[in-house]
Design a protein around this motif. Structure first.
Motif, short mmCIF file in Angstrom:
data_model
loop_
_atom_site.label_atom_id
_atom_site.label_comp_id
_atom_site.label_asym_id
_atom_site.label_seq_id
_atom_site.Cartn_x
_atom_site.Cartn_y
_atom_site.Cartn_z
N VAL A 21 0.84 -1.20 0.00
CA VAL A 21 0.00 0.00 0.00
C VAL A 21 0.87 1.25 0.00
N LYS A 22 1.94 1.22 0.78
CA LYS A 22 2.86 2.37 0.80
C LYS A 22 3.42 2.64 -0.58
N ALA A 23 3.86 1.57 -1.24
CA ALA A 23 4.45 1.73 -2.57
C ALA A 23 3.40 2.16 -3.60
N GLU A 24 2.21 1.58 -3.51
CA GLU A 24 1.16 1.86 -4.48
C GLU A 24 0.64 3.28 -4.39
N LEU A 25 0.50 3.78 -3.15
CA LEU A 25 -0.11 5.10 -2.96
C LEU A 25 0.88 6.19 -2.56
N GLY A 26 2.14 5.81 -2.43
CA GLY A 26 3.15 6.80 -2.07
C GLY A 26 2.98 7.33 -0.66
N LEU A 27 2.58 6.49 0.25
CA LEU A 27 2.36 6.90 1.64
C LEU A 27 3.54 6.51 2.52
N GLU A 28 3.84 7.35 3.49
CA GLU A 28 4.93 7.04 4.41
C GLU A 28 4.45 6.17 5.58
N LYS A 29 3.19 6.36 5.96
CA LYS A 29 2.64 5.60 7.08
C LYS A 29 1.34 4.93 6.66
N VAL A 30 1.24 3.64 6.92
CA VAL A 30 0.01 2.89 6.67
C VAL A 30 -0.28 2.04 7.90
#
Length: 362
Positions: A21-30
């Motif tokens: 999810v981090k890689a897919e959405l460019g998020l630092e925290k999931v």
């Protein structure tokens, strides 16, 4: 040739991986709030228990789980021959199904409950009788009684129920058991037992002394925070336990899992604190639902099922973009619902705020 019934089943699909999810959405925290894991970690005692056996990993685990058996026996006040241990309660469900179900038999369960009951019954070729839950998310015990026939072998009661979080009251369970024929095994799956605060929740382990066909399952995956280790157990009449033991695989509970569970049982303060924080989190979600007039099921677990009036996939995808993985009701059989695991105070507040933003913006 492959069993025909396997063609009707889909492999279990776990929720999205945090790193993906981090890689897919460019998020630092999931944050994952989809699998009802303990957001407060594991007991320090459990970690220490595992460390003590790190030097013994070349040796097969104790197939009898003697130390854990003795500990759980004292913890519950039951004799050791009434216990069976498994690779999570999933394996206990598998053992029961493999032992008691076959073509020509049937099993009864709620319609909207833990899916592993049905999956195992289908694999064994047994008929599955699903009884819809009541509108309040509780088991319809009268309808389940009416579904019993001469070929019924197991009735599954998920208590508290997953995914609604509702529970069977003590008087309801006693009344039900009084009417179930002796040849039918009644399984009370109490995976969330340690989170229960209701004063009228049944003491199923004690009831199993009186009702020989009652079998209780519990796990260390939830409140004890040992989901990665896969360790659970069942409690039943000694004759039933000994009867299903041949279906248990040898060395099925790992050495690390047994050591961690033995140590975790002593850490009452950890479990009590997790339960207290969980109840606070539930109350925060109740308040949110009441303010926005959303339907929800009062929960005796560490999750809440909320009806948003739209496809659960919509809410799931919205929260995913905010960095929170929850469980869409579309995958649970409750299309307009979302099941949210209660998290830390900060995560609960963040999810609720995101949900408020969604409601205001739609």
């Amino acid at each position: 040739m492959m069993k025909e019934q396997l063609k009707t089943l889909q492999p279990y699909k776990p929720g999205k991986n945090i790193e993906d999810v981090k890689a897919e959405l460019g998020l630092e925290k999931v944050v994952k709030l989809a699998s009802n894991e303990n957001p407060f970690g594991s007991s320090p005692n459990a970690i220490q228990g595992m460390e003590r056996v790190f030097g013994e990993l070349m040796v097969y685990p104790d197939g009898y789980a003697a130390d854990l058996r003795e500990k759980v026996s004292r913890h519950l006040g039951v004799s050791e021959d009434r216990l069976i241990f498994g690779n999570g309660t999933d394996e206990i469900i598998h053992i029961l199904s493999r032992s008691l179900l076959e073509p020509g038999t049937n099993t009864i369960m709620a319609d909207l409950t833990f899916p592993q009951y049905k999956r195992n019954a289908v694999i064994e070729g047994a008929e599955v009788k699903e009884v819809p839950l009541k509108e309040d998310g509780r088991h319809d015990l009268e309808a389940m009684l009416a579904a019993i026939d001469d070929e019924t072998r197991i009735i599954w009661l998920c208590n508290p129920n997953n995914p609604t979080g509702e529970y069977i009251r003590d008087y309801e369970l006693r009344t039900f058991l009084d009417q179930v024929p002796a040849y039918v095994t009644v399984v009370c799956d109490e995976a969330y037992f340690e989170y229960v605060t209701a004063s009228d929740f049944p003491d199923a382990v004690t009831l199993s002394n009186e009702y020989r066909q009652l079998f209780v399952t519990r796990t260390f995956s939830k409140a004890y925070g040992l989901a990665a280790l896969r360790i659970g157990y069942g409690v039943g009449h000694a004759d039933l336990v000994q009867g299903i033991e041949p279906a248990r695989e040898p060395f099925n509970a790992s050495r690390l899992a047994q050591a961690a569970a033995v140590a975790a049982l002593d850490d009452h303060s950890f479990v009590d604190e997790c339960s207290r924080k969980n109840r606070q989190g539930l109350e925060a979600f109740y308040d949110f639902c009441d303010i926005f007039q959303l339907k929800y099921f009062p929960s005796q677990t560490n999750f809440i099922l909320i009806d948003f009036g739209v496809s659960g996939d919509v809410i799931y995808n919205y929260l995913l973009k905010q960095g929170y993985i929850v469980r869409s009701g579309e995958a649970l059989g409750y299309p307009n619902g979302v099941r949210i695991t209660i998290g830390t105070e900060a995560d609960n507040e963040a999810v609720i705020q995101h949900l408020k933003d969604y409601i205001h913006d739609r």
